[in-house]
Write a protein that holds these residues in place. Structure first.
Motif, short mmCIF file in Angstrom:
data_model
loop_
_atom_site.label_atom_id
_atom_site.label_comp_id
_atom_site.label_asym_id
_atom_site.label_seq_id
_atom_site.Cartn_x
_atom_site.Cartn_y
_atom_site.Cartn_z
N ALA A 192 41.54 -66.24 14.42
CA ALA A 192 42.28 -66.06 13.17
C ALA A 192 43.73 -65.72 13.51
N LYS A 193 44.65 -66.45 12.91
CA LYS A 193 46.08 -66.22 13.12
C LYS A 193 46.43 -66.27 14.61
N GLY A 194 45.81 -67.21 15.33
CA GLY A 194 46.13 -67.38 16.74
C GLY A 194 45.55 -66.32 17.65
N GLN A 195 44.66 -65.49 17.17
CA GLN A 195 44.07 -64.41 17.96
C GLN A 195 42.54 -64.56 17.99
N VAL B 150 45.06 -69.96 22.72
CA VAL B 150 44.21 -68.89 22.17
C VAL B 150 42.74 -69.13 22.51
N HIS B 151 42.35 -70.38 22.62
CA HIS B 151 40.96 -70.67 22.94
C HIS B 151 40.67 -70.45 24.42
N ALA B 152 41.70 -70.36 25.23
CA ALA B 152 41.52 -70.19 26.66
C ALA B 152 41.76 -68.75 27.10
N GLU B 153 42.00 -67.88 26.15
CA GLU B 153 42.24 -66.48 26.49
C GLU B 153 40.97 -65.85 27.06
N GLY B 154 41.14 -64.89 27.92
CA GLY B 154 40.00 -64.16 28.46
C GLY B 154 39.47 -63.19 27.43
N LEU B 155 38.22 -62.80 27.61
CA LEU B 155 37.61 -61.86 26.68
C LEU B 155 37.88 -60.41 27.06
N LEU B 156 38.11 -60.16 28.34
CA LEU B 156 38.33 -58.77 28.76
C LEU B 156 39.58 -58.22 28.10
N GLY B 157 39.44 -57.05 27.53
CA GLY B 157 40.54 -56.39 26.85
C GLY B 157 40.67 -56.77 25.39
N GLN B 158 39.91 -57.75 24.93
CA GLN B 158 39.99 -58.17 23.53
C GLN B 158 39.38 -57.09 22.63
N VAL C 92 37.27 -55.38 19.62
CA VAL C 92 36.02 -55.64 18.90
C VAL C 92 36.12 -54.91 17.57
N THR C 93 35.85 -55.63 16.49
CA THR C 93 35.96 -55.03 15.16
C THR C 93 34.59 -54.90 14.52
N ASN C 94 34.50 -54.03 13.52
CA ASN C 94 33.28 -53.94 12.73
C ASN C 94 33.38 -54.93 11.57
N ALA C 95 32.37 -54.96 10.72
CA ALA C 95 32.36 -55.91 9.61
C ALA C 95 33.54 -55.71 8.67
N GLY C 96 34.09 -54.50 8.61
CA GLY C 96 35.23 -54.21 7.75
C GLY C 96 36.56 -54.58 8.37
N GLY C 97 36.57 -55.07 9.60
CA GLY C 97 37.81 -55.47 10.26
C GLY C 97 38.49 -54.37 11.03
N LYS C 98 37.88 -53.17 11.11
CA LYS C 98 38.47 -52.05 11.84
C LYS C 98 38.12 -52.18 13.33
N ILE C 99 39.13 -52.00 14.19
CA ILE C 99 38.90 -52.08 15.64
C ILE C 99 38.09 -50.86 16.07
N ILE C 100 36.96 -51.12 16.71
CA ILE C 100 36.10 -50.01 17.14
C ILE C 100 36.05 -49.89 18.66
N GLY C 101 36.58 -50.85 19.38
CA GLY C 101 36.57 -50.78 20.84
C GLY C 101 37.15 -52.05 21.44
N HIS C 102 37.03 -52.18 22.77
CA HIS C 102 37.55 -53.33 23.51
C HIS C 102 36.53 -53.79 24.53
N VAL C 103 36.47 -55.10 24.75
CA VAL C 103 35.55 -55.65 25.75
C VAL C 103 36.09 -55.31 27.13
N VAL C 104 35.22 -54.70 27.96
CA VAL C 104 35.63 -54.35 29.32
C VAL C 104 34.83 -55.11 30.38
N ASP C 105 33.74 -55.76 29.98
CA ASP C 105 32.94 -56.52 30.94
C ASP C 105 32.03 -57.48 30.17
N VAL C 106 31.58 -58.52 30.85
CA VAL C 106 30.61 -59.46 30.28
C VAL C 106 29.46 -59.53 31.27
N LEU C 107 28.24 -59.32 30.78
CA LEU C 107 27.05 -59.37 31.63
C LEU C 107 26.39 -60.73 31.46
N ILE C 108 26.03 -61.36 32.58
CA ILE C 108 25.39 -62.66 32.52
C ILE C 108 23.97 -62.56 33.07
#
Length: 164
Positions: free
Chosen positions: A120-123, A58-66, A68-84
C-alpha cells in the motif's frame, strides 16, 4: 681405414650442424626464438545470463525490519527473523514487540499463514490476523530452544450448511 671414415663422417656432421642451425635461427636471436610457438589461447564461451524480469523495488524489499500491524492498522512490532521448514518454505515470522521506552521488548513467533502481506502506497504492509490478547499470552521466542512455540491462525470453519 675405418677410423679415417668415422673421423670424416663425424667431422662432416660437426661442420654441417652449425650451418643448418644458422639458416633457421639468426645469431642474435633471443633464447625464446629457439622454443616452439605457444599453443593458441582457447577461452571458454561466455555464459548466457538467465532471462531477467524487472519488478518494482517495493516488491523486492526484505522482510526483516518491516513493521507488523494489527487489524486496526496500528504497528505492534517488527519482523526480526523468518523461520523456514525442511523444504525451504517460510513457516513463521519472529516479531519483536516493543515495550514502554524500550523496556519489555520480547519476541514471539507467528505462523506464516497468520500473517497477511500487501503493498500500500509503495510500502509493504504486514498484518497479523490474531488478536492482541492472544499475542500477549504467547511464550517468548528463544532461538536456542529445540522447538519453537508458534501462534497459528484459526482454521477455516467448515461449511455446515453444505448440501449432502
Amino acid at each position: 681405414m675405418n677410423n679415417k671414415v668415422r673421423t670424416g663422417v663425424a667431422l662432416a656432421c660437426l661442420i654441417a650442424m652449425p650451418a643448418a642451425r644458422a639458416q633457421s635461427v639468426p645469431y642474435d636471436a633471443s633464447p625464446s626464438a629457439l622454443l616452439p610457438p605457444p599453443p593458441p589461447v582457447v577461452r571458454p564461451p561466455k555464459p548466457v545470463p538467465p532471462k531477467l524480469e524487472h519488478i518494482e523495488k517495493v516488491h523486492a524489499e526484505g522482510l526483516l525490519g518491516q513493521p507488523v500491524t494489527n487489524a486496526g492498522g496500528k504497528i505492534i512490532g517488527h519482523v526480526v527473523d523468518v523461520l523456514i521448514d525442511q523444504t525451504g518454505m517460510p513457516k513463521a515470522a519472529v516479531v519483536e514487540f516493543a515495550g514502554f521506552l524500550g523496556l519489555g521488548d520480547r519476541k514471539i513467533a507467528i505462523a506464516w499463514d497468520a500473517l497477511h502481506f500487501a503493498v500500500a502506497k509503495g510500502q509493504i504492509v504486514i498484518t497479523v490476523t490474531l488478536d492482541a490478547d492472544k499475542l500477549k499470552a504467547l511464550p517468548e521466542y528463544k532461538p536456542d530452544d529445540k522447538s519453537v512455540p508458534v501462534a497459528v491462525a484459526k482454521p477455516a470453519k467448515p461449511d455446515t450448511k453444505a448440501a449432502p
